[in-house]
Design a protein around this motif. Structure first.
Motif, PDB file in Angstrom:
ATOM      1  N   ILE A 187      35.085  45.058  36.278  1.00 44.70           N
ATOM      2  CA  ILE A 187      36.040  45.492  35.445  1.00 44.70           C
ATOM      3  C   ILE A 187      36.894  44.585  34.621  1.00 44.70           C
ATOM      4  O   ILE A 187      37.623  43.970  35.444  1.00 44.70           O
ATOM      5  N   PRO A 188      36.738  44.533  33.434  1.00 40.04           N
ATOM      6  CA  PRO A 188      37.241  43.548  32.536  1.00 40.04           C
ATOM      7  C   PRO A 188      38.672  43.452  32.821  1.00 40.04           C
ATOM      8  O   PRO A 188      39.391  42.695  32.851  1.00 40.04           O
ATOM      9  N   ASP A 189      39.312  44.861  32.570  1.00 41.57           N
ATOM     10  CA  ASP A 189      40.924  44.888  32.760  1.00 41.57           C
ATOM     11  C   ASP A 189      41.276  44.385  34.160  1.00 41.57           C
ATOM     12  O   ASP A 189      42.605  43.952  34.257  1.00 41.57           O
ATOM     13  N   LYS A 249      41.392  40.740  34.185  1.00 42.88           N
ATOM     14  CA  LYS A 249      42.390  40.346  33.319  1.00 42.88           C
ATOM     15  C   LYS A 249      43.939  40.395  34.200  1.00 42.88           C
ATOM     16  O   LYS A 249      44.840  39.315  34.191  1.00 42.88           O
ATOM     17  N   VAL A 250      44.207  41.324  35.039  1.00 45.14           N
ATOM     18  CA  VAL A 250      45.415  41.629  35.748  1.00 45.14           C
ATOM     19  C   VAL A 250      45.267  40.375  36.782  1.00 45.14           C
ATOM     20  O   VAL A 250      46.406  39.631  37.000  1.00 45.14           O
ATOM     21  N   THR A 254      45.894  36.900  35.004  1.00 45.49           N
ATOM     22  CA  THR A 254      47.237  36.953  34.588  1.00 45.49           C
ATOM     23  C   THR A 254      48.209  36.259  35.751  1.00 45.49           C
ATOM     24  O   THR A 254      48.926  35.468  35.668  1.00 45.49           O
TER      25      THR A 254
END
Length: 116
Positions: A9-11, A14-15, A18
Motif C-alpha cells: 500500500i503506497p499510502d 508514505k506514512v 515520513t
C-alpha cells in the motif's frame, strides 16, 4: 541508518517513510518481495519494516530471504500486522518487534528513537 519499508500500500509506505525521515533515517521502499530483495542488496538496510503478508507471501519468508544476502544476516525486522494474534510463532529471524495496525507511528517511536 537505512530502513527498508516493504508494503503493497503506497499510502502506508508514505506514512512510514515520513516518520523515519523526520527521525533522521534514510528510507528505501518496496511494494513487493522481488523489489524488496533487490533494494536490500543495493542499500544494505540495518532495519526492515515489513507487512505480515506482501503480495500473498508471508513476511517470514521475505525476512528469511533477505537474511541470505551477505552482510544482512543480522538485519533487524519489525512486522506490521492487522491483529495481535495474526503472526504465527516467529523463529529464524532477528525480530525487533511486532506492531499492530492501524496506529503505527506511536508504536514505531518505541523502537526507533530520533537520530538527529
Amino acid at each position: 541508518m537505512v530502513v527498508l519499508v516493504i508494503n503493497e500500500i503506497p499510502d502506508l509506505r508514505k506514512v512510514v517513510r515520513t516518520f523515519f525521515e523526520l527521525q533522521g533515517y534514510e528510507v528505501v521502499e518496496a511494494g513487493h518481495p522481488v523489489e524488496a530483495f533487490s533494494q536490500a542488496i543495493e542499500y544494505k538496510p540495518q532495519f526492515v519494516v515489513v507487512d505480515n503478508v506482501v503480495d500473498s507471501i508471508p513476511c517470514l519468508a521475505i525476512c528469511k530471504n533477505i537474511q541470505t544476502i551477505p552482510e544482512l544476516e543480522a538485519v533487524e525486522f519489525v512486522v506490521l500486522t492487522d491483529f495481535d494474534d495474526e503472526l504465527p510463532a516467529v523463529s529464524g529471524i532477528n525480530l525487533k518487534g511486532i506492531i499492530t495496525k492501524p496506529n503505527i507511528v506511536p508504536k514505531l517511536r518505541n523502537y526507533f528513537p530520533p537520530l538527529k
